[in-house]
Design a protein around this motif. Structure first.
Motif, PDB file in Angstrom:
ATOM      1  N   HIS A 168      14.668  15.989  11.694  1.00  0.00           N
ATOM      2  CA  HIS A 168      15.000  17.337  12.161  1.00  0.00           C
ATOM      3  C   HIS A 168      13.767  17.976  12.792  1.00  0.00           C
ATOM      4  O   HIS A 168      12.677  17.923  12.224  1.00  0.00           O
ATOM      5  CB  HIS A 168      15.481  18.194  10.986  1.00  0.00           C
ATOM      6  CG  HIS A 168      16.756  17.701  10.380  1.00  0.00           C
ATOM      7  ND1 HIS A 168      17.142  18.003   9.094  1.00  0.00           N
ATOM      8  CD2 HIS A 168      17.750  16.925  10.894  1.00  0.00           C
ATOM      9  CE1 HIS A 168      18.311  17.440   8.838  1.00  0.00           C
ATOM     10  NE2 HIS A 168      18.703  16.787   9.916  1.00  0.00           N
ATOM     11  N   TYR A 186      18.285  26.568  10.007  1.00  0.00           N
ATOM     12  CA  TYR A 186      18.112  25.432   9.107  1.00  0.00           C
ATOM     13  C   TYR A 186      18.782  25.708   7.761  1.00  0.00           C
ATOM     14  O   TYR A 186      19.445  24.830   7.194  1.00  0.00           O
ATOM     15  CB  TYR A 186      16.628  25.119   8.920  1.00  0.00           C
ATOM     16  CG  TYR A 186      16.386  23.703   8.448  1.00  0.00           C
ATOM     17  CD1 TYR A 186      16.829  22.623   9.221  1.00  0.00           C
ATOM     18  CD2 TYR A 186      15.734  23.427   7.254  1.00  0.00           C
ATOM     19  CE1 TYR A 186      16.625  21.317   8.807  1.00  0.00           C
ATOM     20  CE2 TYR A 186      15.521  22.123   6.842  1.00  0.00           C
ATOM     21  CZ  TYR A 186      15.973  21.074   7.621  1.00  0.00           C
ATOM     22  OH  TYR A 186      15.778  19.771   7.213  1.00  0.00           O
ATOM     23  N   GLN A 210      15.884  15.382  16.209  1.00  0.00           N
ATOM     24  CA  GLN A 210      17.198  16.052  16.210  1.00  0.00           C
ATOM     25  C   GLN A 210      16.935  17.550  16.340  1.00  0.00           C
ATOM     26  O   GLN A 210      16.478  18.195  15.402  1.00  0.00           O
ATOM     27  CB  GLN A 210      17.960  15.735  14.924  1.00  0.00           C
ATOM     28  CG  GLN A 210      19.396  16.228  14.938  1.00  0.00           C
ATOM     29  CD  GLN A 210      20.134  15.894  13.653  1.00  0.00           C
ATOM     30  OE1 GLN A 210      19.584  15.291  12.744  1.00  0.00           O
ATOM     31  NE2 GLN A 210      21.391  16.302  13.570  1.00  0.00           N
TER      32      GLN A 210
END
Length: 348
Positions: free
Chosen positions: A239, A257, A316
């Motif tokens: 991430h 997040y 990502q």
């Protein structure tokens, strides 16, 4: 030594924007993903990946279809699944779809196979979850045979036998590059090593050193099986959110997040939530989460390179309902401020 590659990938989650409460449609999400790939290609990144899910809160069930659309609007970037759920996919269909993609893209297709984070594909395609491991082993073995041979004779437990079957079309590349996605299971790392295929590590948090034993196991298994070093590849996926400074990145990314893990954990029947204080710890220098300014991202990639000696990093950048303008910025900073510095340091 292989040149170090940097790219981006998406799992195509459709999450509500936590600040506005709006959720984009699957159609809009797919258009964003194609635009992301176009931006990544134009910016000079090396690889773009698309994942597979079979849920209404994800926009992509067929990576090959989306990657074929992307192939028509890009020129150089390599195109991979991230991941193909090989336990419940027919290996013949998977191979032929990606061979077709290889023809469309001029030899840019790859397959990253995994067992998936969710289990909805098992009942959907008529498989028994109790056969989880056996299915993956058998389908992997068959996929490799298909990759190596134009005519295949094969017999297994879960699908009909093949008797001198023609496997068509054949890809532009001699073989479609195959990677196995590994989330933290030692047996999966050993399997990737034994087979001599690439291993893509999903490192989503914590101290990256805890993944070192997987890398060591991969190389040991590969060497025992007689695979040469130049055939072995390790990738790191994670991430990522990049802004001009780490403080800006933390402030901007936290709501998205926290939102991402709220709905992902809800999907899995868990109630865990991220706090702001916890998030600060998750983005600390010794943590694997790639959130920060370009300098912090460079340092984390290079630190992990010292640990793993990997040849690919994939970010990502589009989770939790992050607005497209912020996705664009992350891609731009990754390509212009992070990739050149990392590659200069590694590709000496």
């Amino acid at each position: 030594m292989s040149k170090f590659e940097i790219g981006v990938y998406t799992l195509a989650d459709i999450g509500p924007n936590p600040l506005t409460g709006t959720t984009i449609s699957a159609e809009e999400r797919v258009k964003e993903i194609i635009e992301m790939a176009k931006l990544a290609d134009e910016a000079g990144l090396d690889i773009f990946g698309v994942g597979e899910h079979h849920r209404l809160d994800y926009a992509v069930s067929s990576p090959a279809v989306i990657l074929a659309a992307i192939a028509m609007v890009t020129k150089n970037i390599r195109l991979t699944s991230t991941t193909s759920v090989l336990s419940t996919l027919d290996p013949v269909r998977l191979f032929e779809d990606f061979a077709q993609l290889d023809l469309i893209s001029g030899g840019r297709a790859e397959v990253l196979a995994g067992r998936g984070a969710f289990i909805e594909s098992f009942p959907l395609f008529g498989y028994d979850l109790n056969d989880y491991n056996e299915l993956f082993e058998e389908h992997l073995e068959l996929f490799q045979l298909l990759n190596e041979n134009e005519f295949v004779t094969w017999e297994g437990k879960f699908r009909s036998a093949l008797n001198n079957a023609q496997i068509a079309p054949r890809p532009v590349q001699k073989e479609i590059p195959l990677w196995i996605g590994v989330g933290g299971t030692y047996e999966s790392a050993l399997r990737a090593g034994r087979l001599g295929v690439g291993m893509a590590l999903a490192i989503l948090g914590g101290d990256p050193i805890r993944f070192k034993y997987l890398v060591d196991g991969y190389f040991e298994a590969a060497h025992e099986a007689g695979h040469p070093n130049d055939k072995l590849k390790i990738g790191v996926t994670g991430h990522t959110y990049i802004a001009d400074t780490i403080d800006q990145a933390r402030e901007e990314f936290f709501p998205y997040y926290a939102n991402y893990w709220t709905y992902v954990n809800k999907q899995r029947g868990m109630g865990f939530r991220i706090t702001e204080e916890g998030f600060k710890g998750m983005t600390a220098p010794n943590s694997a989460l790639f959130v920060g300014g370009p300098n912090e991202i460079v340092e984390k990639i290079l630190h992990q390179y010292e640990l793993f000696g990997h040849t690919r990093f994939m970010a990502q950048v589009d989770i939790g309902g992050v607005p497209f303008r912020d996705i664009e910025r992350s891609i731009e900073l990754l390509a212009t401020k992070v990739a050149p510095v990392v590659k200069k340091a590694i590709n000496k």
